[in-house]
Design a protein around this motif. Structure first.
Motif, PDB file in Angstrom:
ATOM      1  N   THR A 189     -31.080 -34.458  13.529  1.00  0.00           N
ATOM      2  CA  THR A 189     -32.397 -34.392  12.874  1.00  0.00           C
ATOM      3  C   THR A 189     -33.113 -33.086  13.179  1.00  0.00           C
ATOM      4  N   LEU A 190     -32.512 -32.243  14.018  1.00  0.00           N
ATOM      5  CA  LEU A 190     -33.134 -30.995  14.469  1.00  0.00           C
ATOM      6  C   LEU A 190     -32.372 -29.787  13.944  1.00  0.00           C
ATOM      7  N   ALA A 191     -32.958 -28.628  14.128  1.00  0.00           N
ATOM      8  CA  ALA A 191     -32.257 -27.389  13.788  1.00  0.00           C
ATOM      9  C   ALA A 191     -31.010 -27.288  14.666  1.00  0.00           C
ATOM     10  N   GLU A 192     -29.966 -26.717  14.099  1.00  0.00           N
ATOM     11  CA  GLU A 192     -28.712 -26.570  14.838  1.00  0.00           C
ATOM     12  C   GLU A 192     -28.948 -25.775  16.121  1.00  0.00           C
ATOM     13  N   GLY A 193     -28.305 -26.205  17.193  1.00  0.00           N
ATOM     14  CA  GLY A 193     -28.429 -25.502  18.460  1.00  0.00           C
ATOM     15  C   GLY A 193     -29.525 -26.032  19.366  1.00  0.00           C
ATOM     16  N   ALA A 194     -30.197 -27.122  18.966  1.00  0.00           N
ATOM     17  CA  ALA A 194     -31.244 -27.704  19.812  1.00  0.00           C
ATOM     18  C   ALA A 194     -30.637 -28.158  21.134  1.00  0.00           C
ATOM     19  N   ASP A 195     -31.416 -28.073  22.218  1.00  0.00           N
ATOM     20  CA  ASP A 195     -30.874 -28.463  23.521  1.00  0.00           C
ATOM     21  C   ASP A 195     -30.861 -29.986  23.673  1.00  0.00           C
ATOM     22  N   ASP A 196     -30.182 -30.449  24.741  1.00  0.00           N
ATOM     23  CA  ASP A 196     -29.999 -31.878  24.952  1.00  0.00           C
ATOM     24  C   ASP A 196     -31.324 -32.617  25.114  1.00  0.00           C
ATOM     25  N   ASP A 197     -32.297 -32.018  25.797  1.00  0.00           N
ATOM     26  CA  ASP A 197     -33.589 -32.679  25.981  1.00  0.00           C
ATOM     27  C   ASP A 197     -34.279 -32.905  24.636  1.00  0.00           C
ATOM     28  N   ALA A 198     -34.229 -31.904  23.770  1.00  0.00           N
ATOM     29  CA  ALA A 198     -34.835 -32.043  22.441  1.00  0.00           C
ATOM     30  C   ALA A 198     -34.095 -33.096  21.625  1.00  0.00           C
ATOM     31  N   ALA A 199     -32.760 -33.103  21.727  1.00  0.00           N
ATOM     32  CA  ALA A 199     -31.964 -34.098  20.996  1.00  0.00           C
ATOM     33  C   ALA A 199     -32.269 -35.506  21.492  1.00  0.00           C
ATOM     34  N   ASP A 200     -32.407 -35.680  22.819  1.00  0.00           N
ATOM     35  CA  ASP A 200     -32.748 -36.996  23.364  1.00  0.00           C
ATOM     36  C   ASP A 200     -34.130 -37.437  22.888  1.00  0.00           C
ATOM     37  N   ALA A 201     -35.082 -36.509  22.862  1.00  0.00           N
ATOM     38  CA  ALA A 201     -36.434 -36.840  22.392  1.00  0.00           C
ATOM     39  C   ALA A 201     -36.406 -37.227  20.917  1.00  0.00           C
ATOM     40  N   ALA A 202     -35.643 -36.506  20.117  1.00  0.00           N
ATOM     41  CA  ALA A 202     -35.529 -36.828  18.688  1.00  0.00           C
ATOM     42  C   ALA A 202     -34.853 -38.184  18.505  1.00  0.00           C
TER      43      ALA A 202
END
Length: 124
Positions: free
Chosen positions: A61-74
């Motif tokens: 759901t995020l821009a490619e290359g987002a870090d793991d913390d951002a991916a977990d939050a999403a």
């Protein structure tokens, strides 16, 4: 000719041991699925793999290359029908040579269900 094209959306998507977390090639598919409200049931061999699959869905759901913390939050904002849970009727244990010590691999050991949130501005 007489070729038929099926255009109806499925009622449900089943992803048995898909390993979303391990294959970048899943990203475009996940992005598309999360733009629909079709329920997706995902199974994994371990709870850790299920958590990584959830992270991969968040990352989609995020821009490619987002870090793991951002991916977990999403991922935490996704519409889960149920979160990762162990299946009391999981398959037999599997010996996996590359598995870290203490990891218990079983067929369909963990499952979760999620659905996307279609953009109401999009029609069709």
């Amino acid at each position: 000719g007489n070729r038929r094209v099926w255009r109806a959306a499925p009622d449900l998507i089943l992803a048995f041991h898909a390993g979303f977390w391990g294959y970048d090639s899943w990203r475009p598919t996940l992005m598309g699925l999360l733009r629909t409200s079709i329920p997706i049931i995902v199974t994994s061999y371990t709870m850790e793999e299920a958590r990584l699959d959830v992270r991969a869905l968040g990352a989609a759901t995020l821009a490619e290359g987002a870090d793991d913390d951002a991916a977990d939050a999403a991922a935490a904002t996704l519409d889960f029908l149920w979160g990762p849970e162990e299946n009391e009727r999981a398959g037999a244990r599997r010996a996996v040579a590359s598995a870290p010590p203490g990891h218990d691999y079983r067929e369909n050991n963990v499952s979760f269900a999620v659905r996307g949130r279609p953009d109401p501005r999009r029609s069709g």
